[in-house]
Design a protein around this motif. Structure first.
Motif, PDB file in Angstrom:
ATOM      1  N   PRO A 187       1.639   4.353  -3.996  1.00  0.00           N
ATOM      2  CA  PRO A 187       0.339   5.007  -4.120  1.00  0.00           C
ATOM      3  C   PRO A 187      -0.351   4.765  -5.465  1.00  0.00           C
ATOM      4  O   PRO A 187       0.291   4.540  -6.483  1.00  0.00           O
ATOM      5  CB  PRO A 187       0.682   6.499  -3.969  1.00  0.00           C
TER       6      PRO A 187
ATOM      7  N   ASP B  85       3.954  12.627  -5.975  1.00  0.00           N
ATOM      8  CA  ASP B  85       4.500  11.362  -5.459  1.00  0.00           C
ATOM      9  C   ASP B  85       5.843  11.068  -6.108  1.00  0.00           C
ATOM     10  O   ASP B  85       6.792  10.654  -5.445  1.00  0.00           O
ATOM     11  CB  ASP B  85       3.544  10.190  -5.747  1.00  0.00           C
TER      12      ASP B  85
ATOM     13  N   TRP C  17       9.483  10.777  -4.324  1.00  0.00           N
ATOM     14  CA  TRP C  17      10.228   9.527  -4.417  1.00  0.00           C
ATOM     15  C   TRP C  17      11.641   9.750  -4.951  1.00  0.00           C
ATOM     16  O   TRP C  17      12.609   9.253  -4.380  1.00  0.00           O
ATOM     17  CB  TRP C  17       9.478   8.533  -5.311  1.00  0.00           C
TER      18      TRP C  17
ATOM     19  N   ASP D 228       0.804  -1.221   0.000  1.00  0.00           N
ATOM     20  CA  ASP D 228       0.000   0.000   0.000  1.00  0.00           C
ATOM     21  C   ASP D 228       0.838   1.273   0.000  1.00  0.00           C
ATOM     22  O   ASP D 228       0.346   2.337  -0.359  1.00  0.00           O
ATOM     23  CB  ASP D 228      -0.943   0.014   1.210  1.00  0.00           C
ATOM     24  N   ARG D 229       2.108   1.186   0.376  1.00  0.00           N
ATOM     25  CA  ARG D 229       2.954   2.381   0.360  1.00  0.00           C
ATOM     26  C   ARG D 229       3.220   2.866  -1.063  1.00  0.00           C
ATOM     27  O   ARG D 229       3.671   3.994  -1.257  1.00  0.00           O
ATOM     28  CB  ARG D 229       4.259   2.132   1.118  1.00  0.00           C
TER      29      ARG D 229
END
Length: 172
Positions: free
Chosen positions: A39, A46, A50, A36-37
């Motif tokens: 996205p 995001d 990252w 789930d980390r």
């Protein structure tokens, strides 16, 4: 550090990777069997976060999968600690456009060899969502062996699934 595959490169993360990362990661089929980390939807914000985080790696364990200069996936080994310090866990994803071409199998083989040679570990393992048969085939083609099934070990979007444990040992 770069690892060269036949049609791709495993490399570090760089400024400028954000747009191709976001484009290829923002796919529900890509995130369906990831933790789930990772996205979904995968926004440009995001991707920016990252890449900035990955550029700070002290020891390179997380690689971009680059094809024709574009980030089309990612692959990493998570080094374990304490009594498990001689093992790592591998994880990966690839843009749907490139599925079925043997890219991720070759990438798993490259990163596994790198992990054994660089970190002095004796085991690399992978946990696979029970419904992700494609990833199971990837690992088997890369030389990993299924060691067992952890029943009802994962939940993704409310669906309970088994976790299949695969591993490969360092060649003697």
């Amino acid at each position: 550090m770069e690892l060269q595959g036949s049609t791709f490169t495993l490399r570090g993360w760089f400024d400028g990777d954000e747009e191709s990362l976001q484009k290829h990661a923002d796919n529900p089929k890509v995130s369906a069997f990831l933790l789930d980390r990772f996205p979904y939807p995968y926004s440009l914000s995001d991707a920016i976060t990252w890449v900035a985080f990955m550029k700070k790696q002290a020891t390179q364990t997380n690689f971009a999968i680059a094809i024709d200069g574009q980030v089309c996936g990612g692959i990493a080994v998570d080094m374990k600690v304490d009594a498990n310090h001689n093992e790592a866990e591998i994880g990966y994803w690839l843009a749907e456009t490139y599925w079925g071409r043997g890219i991720i199998t070759e990438a798993v083989q490259l990163l596994t060899r790198y992990a054994f040679e660089t970190f002095g570990i004796i085991r690399v393992q992978a946990g696979v969502f029970g419904k992700n048969t494609a990833s199971m085939r990837v690992l088997e083609k890369a030389g990993y062996v299924k060691e067992g099934i952890m029943r009802n070990a994962l939940i993704k979007k409310g669906v309970v699934m088994d976790k299949h444990l695969y591993a490969i040992l360092k060649p003697e």
